[in-house]
Design a protein around this motif. Sequence first.
Motif, PDB file in Angstrom:
ATOM      1  N   GLU A  95       0.839  -1.193   0.000  1.00 13.34           N
ATOM      2  CA  GLU A  95       0.000   0.000   0.000  1.00 13.34           C
ATOM      3  C   GLU A  95       0.877   1.247   0.000  1.00 13.34           C
ATOM      4  O   GLU A  95       1.839   1.349   0.753  1.00 13.34           O
ATOM      5  N   LEU A  96       0.535   2.198  -0.890  1.00 16.46           N
ATOM      6  CA  LEU A  96       1.305   3.434  -0.964  1.00 16.46           C
ATOM      7  C   LEU A  96       1.232   4.200   0.351  1.00 16.46           C
ATOM      8  O   LEU A  96       0.197   4.227   1.008  1.00 16.46           O
TER       9      LEU A  96
ATOM     10  N   SER B 249       3.191   7.935  -2.184  1.00 18.50           N
ATOM     11  CA  SER B 249       2.305   8.787  -2.965  1.00 18.50           C
ATOM     12  C   SER B 249       3.019  10.090  -3.320  1.00 18.50           C
ATOM     13  O   SER B 249       3.770  10.633  -2.512  1.00 18.50           O
ATOM     14  N   PHE B 250       2.798  10.562  -4.549  1.00 14.44           N
ATOM     15  CA  PHE B 250       3.423  11.813  -4.966  1.00 14.44           C
ATOM     16  C   PHE B 250       2.354  12.790  -5.439  1.00 14.44           C
ATOM     17  O   PHE B 250       2.220  13.095  -6.621  1.00 14.44           O
TER      18      PHE B 250
ATOM     19  N   LEU C 167      18.500  11.554  -5.578  1.00 16.54           N
ATOM     20  CA  LEU C 167      17.059  11.469  -5.325  1.00 16.54           C
ATOM     21  C   LEU C 167      16.467  10.382  -6.200  1.00 16.54           C
ATOM     22  O   LEU C 167      16.698  10.350  -7.412  1.00 16.54           O
ATOM     23  N   GLY C 168      15.704   9.476  -5.585  1.00 19.98           N
ATOM     24  CA  GLY C 168      14.982   8.451  -6.325  1.00 19.98           C
ATOM     25  C   GLY C 168      13.522   8.483  -5.943  1.00 19.98           C
ATOM     26  O   GLY C 168      13.185   8.488  -4.756  1.00 19.98           O
ATOM     27  N   VAL C 169      12.637   8.522  -6.941  1.00 16.72           N
ATOM     28  CA  VAL C 169      11.196   8.573  -6.679  1.00 16.72           C
ATOM     29  C   VAL C 169      10.496   7.524  -7.540  1.00 16.72           C
ATOM     30  O   VAL C 169      10.822   7.349  -8.715  1.00 16.72           O
ATOM     31  N   ALA C 170       9.533   6.823  -6.945  1.00 18.65           N
ATOM     32  CA  ALA C 170       8.799   5.798  -7.683  1.00 18.65           C
ATOM     33  C   ALA C 170       7.479   5.513  -7.000  1.00 18.65           C
ATOM     34  O   ALA C 170       7.389   5.459  -5.776  1.00 18.65           O
TER      35      ALA C 170
ATOM     36  N   THR D  26       0.469   8.189  -9.398  1.00 19.96           N
ATOM     37  CA  THR D  26      -0.005   9.280  -8.549  1.00 19.96           C
ATOM     38  C   THR D  26       0.746  10.579  -8.814  1.00 19.96           C
ATOM     39  O   THR D  26       0.454  11.593  -8.211  1.00 19.96           O
ATOM     40  N   PHE D  27       1.729  10.538  -9.713  1.00 22.22           N
ATOM     41  CA  PHE D  27       2.424  11.766 -10.100  1.00 22.22           C
ATOM     42  C   PHE D  27       1.550  12.517 -11.098  1.00 22.22           C
ATOM     43  O   PHE D  27       1.473  12.166 -12.270  1.00 22.22           O
TER      44      PHE D  27
END
Length: 347
Positions: A177-178, A206-207, A229-232, A237-238
Amino acid sequence: MDSYYSEYDARAGSIKIEDISSDKNNQSILRRIKGNDSTFTKICVCSGDLFGSDDDYVPNDATDLGWVGYYIGNNTSLKELHLWANDLEDFNELVKPFCIGASRNKSIQKISFHCLSGGHIFQSLSPFFKDNHNLNEIELENSDLGAEGWRILSLAIAECKSKSLEKFSIENDDGFELIDDTQVVNIIVALSLHPGLQKLHLYGASFSRNVCMALATLLRWSATNLHTLGVACDNNTFDEEGVDVLVPALASSGHLHKLSWYNSITIRGYRTLSTLLESPNSSLECFDLIYDGDEVAPILAAALSSNITLKALGFFRDNSSNAPAQWSAFSKLICDTSSVNKTFLSN
């Protein structure tokens, strides 16, 4: 806690390692930690179905956990502590004596939590976060803490007195779950109190626009030195507004050298993201990207034509059908054979 220390201190001189655990590997680990073996710098406290390596301590009961925690607390050679979900019933309750003991440790630099459920362990480890001035890395992997657990974690991060954190990562695989945007914002705000923060991975969060605003503020905050920086996230949700907020901060950050972007966004979002590669103020040297759709590659290739800082580039296609046409744009960027002069200048 005073009664805990008094009880263990009173028994420490007489108790035998063999009375604590019958497992030969556990006994060896206990002796090395108790003896402050300078070559033993990493310990994993885990369940029996995991790795079984020489640094894995597999407790059988609360006695095991309590004593290994006590010895960890008195040790000055350990650098890494990894905690895995355990098969013991009521592990979160039984782990409290371990946490109380381990909280006295001042040498551990990295603490990792794997497959945790709930966040009460961070309350039990509160003295550790407050008093260990050598702690510089916190890692969570495949953990589902729930809203309250993530809130407790953000408080623990903020309570670190030394503000010594350099690396923080959440790496949850697809299927978890995010982490909701409120809790992600709380974590980012807590991390902003650590001026030495250099590396941040948020995989499985979540973003929303609010999260992107918090990240943008962190990037622009002069007291931080974030260079990786790493985002996923796995459910798109981006949104475009979030990209619009975050990309200018990424582009203007003079210390961000590596960006891993593992999110599918709209074509307009990719166009906005591509301006990061065109910005003369960007210091980006390494860029990893997952993209979706045949239209994306030409956009990125065009943006790269004027880039002079990038040294490493990783593209991962998702549901793209026309690979040859896409790569032709990059092929020309790498080696433009339309003329001798352009061949020389393109490479």
